[in-house]
Design a protein around this motif. Sequence first.
Motif, PDB file in Angstrom:
ATOM      1  N   ALA A   1      -0.019 -13.641  -4.593  1.00 47.24           N
ATOM      2  CA  ALA A   1      -0.854 -12.755  -5.410  1.00 47.24           C
ATOM      3  C   ALA A   1      -0.153 -12.393  -6.708  1.00 47.24           C
ATOM      4  CB  ALA A   1      -1.183 -11.480  -4.630  1.00 47.24           C
ATOM      5  N   THR A   2      -0.928 -11.968  -7.680  1.00 43.33           N
ATOM      6  CA  THR A   2      -0.393 -11.556  -8.978  1.00 43.33           C
ATOM      7  C   THR A   2      -0.756 -10.109  -9.259  1.00 43.33           C
ATOM      8  OG1 THR A   2      -2.376 -12.364 -10.111  1.00 43.33           O
ATOM      9  CG2 THR A   2      -0.511 -13.880  -9.934  1.00 43.33           C
ATOM     10  N   ILE A   3       0.157  -9.426  -9.887  1.00 37.38           N
ATOM     11  CA  ILE A   3      -0.073  -8.033 -10.272  1.00 37.38           C
ATOM     12  C   ILE A   3      -0.784  -8.027 -11.622  1.00 37.38           C
ATOM     13  CG2 ILE A   3       1.024  -5.833 -10.832  1.00 37.38           C
ATOM     14  CD1 ILE A   3       3.324  -6.680  -8.987  1.00 37.38           C
ATOM     15  N   PRO A   4      -1.909  -7.342 -11.725  1.00 36.56           N
ATOM     16  CA  PRO A   4      -2.681  -7.394 -12.969  1.00 36.56           C
ATOM     17  C   PRO A   4      -2.045  -6.576 -14.084  1.00 36.56           C
ATOM     18  CG  PRO A   4      -3.676  -5.831 -11.476  1.00 36.56           C
ATOM     19  CD  PRO A   4      -2.560  -6.496 -10.703  1.00 36.56           C
ATOM     20  N   ASP A   5      -2.294  -7.006 -15.310  1.00 39.39           N
ATOM     21  CA  ASP A   5      -1.985  -6.170 -16.467  1.00 39.39           C
ATOM     22  C   ASP A   5      -3.110  -5.151 -16.629  1.00 39.39           C
ATOM     23  OD1 ASP A   5       0.356  -7.587 -17.142  1.00 39.39           O
ATOM     24  OD2 ASP A   5      -0.834  -9.123 -18.167  1.00 39.39           O
ATOM     25  N   VAL A   6      -2.747  -3.915 -16.862  1.00 41.75           N
ATOM     26  CA  VAL A   6      -3.749  -2.875 -17.080  1.00 41.75           C
ATOM     27  C   VAL A   6      -3.886  -2.666 -18.588  1.00 41.75           C
ATOM     28  CG1 VAL A   6      -4.415  -0.481 -16.643  1.00 41.75           C
ATOM     29  CG2 VAL A   6      -3.147  -1.769 -14.904  1.00 41.75           C
TER      30      VAL A   6
ATOM     31  N   THR B   1       3.208  -0.880 -12.603  1.00 41.86           N
ATOM     32  CA  THR B   1       4.615  -0.954 -13.011  1.00 41.86           C
ATOM     33  C   THR B   1       5.533  -0.799 -11.801  1.00 41.86           C
ATOM     34  OG1 THR B   1       4.155  -0.097 -15.232  1.00 41.86           O
ATOM     35  CG2 THR B   1       6.411   0.143 -14.407  1.00 41.86           C
ATOM     36  N   ARG B   2       5.195   0.138 -10.921  1.00 45.09           N
ATOM     37  CA  ARG B   2       6.021   0.333  -9.714  1.00 45.09           C
ATOM     38  C   ARG B   2       5.915  -0.863  -8.774  1.00 45.09           C
ATOM     39  NH1 ARG B   2       7.606   5.547  -6.538  1.00 45.09           N
ATOM     40  NH2 ARG B   2       8.178   4.727  -4.492  1.00 45.09           N
ATOM     41  N   LEU B   3       4.716  -1.399  -8.616  1.00 43.85           N
ATOM     42  CA  LEU B   3       4.564  -2.559  -7.742  1.00 43.85           C
ATOM     43  C   LEU B   3       5.348  -3.754  -8.277  1.00 43.85           C
ATOM     44  CD1 LEU B   3       0.781  -2.416  -6.738  1.00 43.85           C
ATOM     45  CD2 LEU B   3       2.763  -1.519  -5.499  1.00 43.85           C
ATOM     46  N   SER B   4       5.371  -3.908  -9.588  1.00 41.73           N
ATOM     47  CA  SER B   4       6.136  -5.000 -10.187  1.00 41.73           C
ATOM     48  C   SER B   4       7.624  -4.851  -9.895  1.00 41.73           C
ATOM     49  CB  SER B   4       5.904  -5.041 -11.700  1.00 41.73           C
ATOM     50  OG  SER B   4       4.559  -5.334 -12.005  1.00 41.73           O
ATOM     51  N   ALA B   5       8.094  -3.614  -9.897  1.00 41.91           N
ATOM     52  CA  ALA B   5       9.518  -3.358  -9.692  1.00 41.91           C
ATOM     53  C   ALA B   5       9.933  -3.441  -8.228  1.00 41.91           C
ATOM     54  CB  ALA B   5       9.874  -1.977 -10.252  1.00 41.91           C
TER      55      ALA B   5
ATOM     56  N   GLU C   1      -7.138   7.909 -15.287  1.00 39.79           N
ATOM     57  CA  GLU C   1      -7.068   6.811 -14.316  1.00 39.79           C
ATOM     58  C   GLU C   1      -6.457   5.566 -14.947  1.00 39.79           C
ATOM     59  OE1 GLU C   1      -9.485   4.657 -10.745  1.00 39.79           O
ATOM     60  OE2 GLU C   1     -10.667   5.700 -12.253  1.00 39.79           O
ATOM     61  N   ASN C   2      -6.730   5.339 -16.211  1.00 42.54           N
ATOM     62  CA  ASN C   2      -6.134   4.208 -16.932  1.00 42.54           C
ATOM     63  C   ASN C   2      -4.609   4.304 -16.896  1.00 42.54           C
ATOM     64  OD1 ASN C   2      -7.560   2.553 -19.807  1.00 42.54           O
ATOM     65  ND2 ASN C   2      -5.698   2.029 -18.740  1.00 42.54           N
ATOM     66  N   ARG C   3      -4.076   5.487 -17.226  1.00 42.95           N
ATOM     67  CA  ARG C   3      -2.618   5.688 -17.210  1.00 42.95           C
ATOM     68  C   ARG C   3      -2.057   5.570 -15.790  1.00 42.95           C
ATOM     69  NH1 ARG C   3      -4.397  10.006 -20.417  1.00 42.95           N
ATOM     70  NH2 ARG C   3      -3.859  11.562 -18.818  1.00 42.95           N
TER      71      ARG C   3
ATOM     72  N   GLN D   1       0.824  -1.212   0.000  1.00 43.99           N
ATOM     73  CA  GLN D   1       0.000   0.000   0.000  1.00 43.99           C
ATOM     74  C   GLN D   1       0.861   1.266   0.000  1.00 43.99           C
ATOM     75  OE1 GLN D   1      -3.008   1.877   3.193  1.00 43.99           O
ATOM     76  NE2 GLN D   1      -3.680  -0.086   2.356  1.00 43.99           N
ATOM     77  N   ALA D   2       1.961   1.245   0.739  1.00 42.32           N
ATOM     78  CA  ALA D   2       2.849   2.400   0.753  1.00 42.32           C
ATOM     79  C   ALA D   2       3.424   2.673  -0.638  1.00 42.32           C
ATOM     80  CB  ALA D   2       3.982   2.179   1.760  1.00 42.32           C
ATOM     81  N   GLU D   3       3.818   1.616  -1.341  1.00 45.69           N
ATOM     82  CA  GLU D   3       4.345   1.792  -2.692  1.00 45.69           C
ATOM     83  C   GLU D   3       3.249   2.232  -3.653  1.00 45.69           C
ATOM     84  OE1 GLU D   3       7.321   1.879  -3.705  1.00 45.69           O
ATOM     85  OE2 GLU D   3       8.402   1.062  -1.984  1.00 45.69           O
ATOM     86  N   LEU D   4       2.047   1.718  -3.444  1.00 46.41           N
ATOM     87  CA  LEU D   4       0.896   2.119  -4.268  1.00 46.41           C
ATOM     88  C   LEU D   4       0.655   3.621  -4.139  1.00 46.41           C
ATOM     89  CD1 LEU D   4      -2.488   0.169  -4.228  1.00 46.41           C
ATOM     90  CD2 LEU D   4      -2.438   2.647  -4.230  1.00 46.41           C
TER      91      LEU D   4
END
Length: 429
Positions: free
Chosen positions: A264-269, A249-253, A240-242, A134-137
């Motif tokens: 859990a998996t990070i979704p593709d937007v 992208t940040r959560l993945s990194a 919001e899409n962008r 959540q902090a990174e989000l």
Amino acid sequence: MTATALQRTLTHELAQFEGQTVKLQGFLHARRDLGGVQFLVLRDVSGIAQCVGSGLELPLSESSVEVVGSVKAHPKAPGGFEVQVESFRVISAATAPTPVEIPKMEWNVNPETMLDYRVVSVRGLKERAALKVQAELVAAFRDHLMTEGFTEISTPKIVSAGAEGGANLFPIDYFGQPAYLAQSPQLYKQIMVGVFERVFEVAPVYRAEEHATSRHLNEYLSLDVEMGFIEDEEDVMALENRLLAAIMTRLSARCETEFALLGATIPDVPVHIPRITLMDARELVGDKYAHPVGGKDLDPEAERLLCQHYAETEGSDFVFVTKYPRAARPFYAHPDEGDLTRGFDLLFRGIEITSGGQRIHDHAMLMDSIAAYKLNPETLTGYTEVFKYGMPPHGGFAIGAERLTAKLLGISNVRYARAFPRDRHRLTP
């Protein structure tokens, strides 16, 4: 080299120091004795490490400790390395056993007990992983909006009237005058569009709703956005899409470890998140899933089924539901054809995470809307005044940080996506 001279090493750095002496500092996460050999698991901000020694006087779990020892490769140790203890020191001893066994906690076991003892249960690896995500989000939210020319603002949380009307307000005594905790920064962020054109805020909001569900909080962290000089609500949805793409992208990194820990998996937007009108959404879930939808909005099961449809047909975990009726939107929602508005919700993995749309910017239209909603215009004077002075077409949205975090990580109850949740029955810790 003495322990004092050694620089502190974090547990996730052990691979860099194989064969060398390191100093670890952290909490005694777990301990066990096997035939005179003692195994202790030390937890610090970066993870956990197995340490092995003998003849150690180990304190209670969760004590703050220091371990000095040599780093050895070990395939069964966390991270593939362990520390052979050369010296051990208690920095601050726990004086009582923890009320919950932190290494053995699970969200689906005694959930109320976990929240009752949140002062220690929040130290759990899964618990803090959710809060780290959540902090990174939130950081990604801020960073991306700033790259798009937004300015961060701070608005009052003590107000004289609600931003959305209704009875879901917490009253307070403000030096003998009636006041309320803010249910939304909506009116203030619209005013600030006249200053900075593009603004955002990260702050708590308060809803006096007597929900006792796994998806509601009475205090939550709201990620609010408002932007001026738009054509219509499509500009807001595109932003919001962008924004969501940048967040993922940040959560993945930065949060690969946390997502792996929680399975859990990070979704593709999608480049273009699918859209469907509310009326078409009702028809779809009725025809395809035989789920009737009444009222002015989608019920939770309809939200789940609609997301299931788009996941199966378009591979998207996200879908915008658009063109809500006026009865389902606040007084400031910009009207559209018929009795509809330019409002939208964003659904993600079966639940609404965003409400947004274009706002009314014309003063006369706004006053007519306030009257139609049977609100007292005198209580909104501080807000409506600005619309006499050339407010541009504008719109925005708000994301509930805890709800988005919970759905990203597969957490079944939104309360575990907040360090110290406030719900219908909880005021402590």
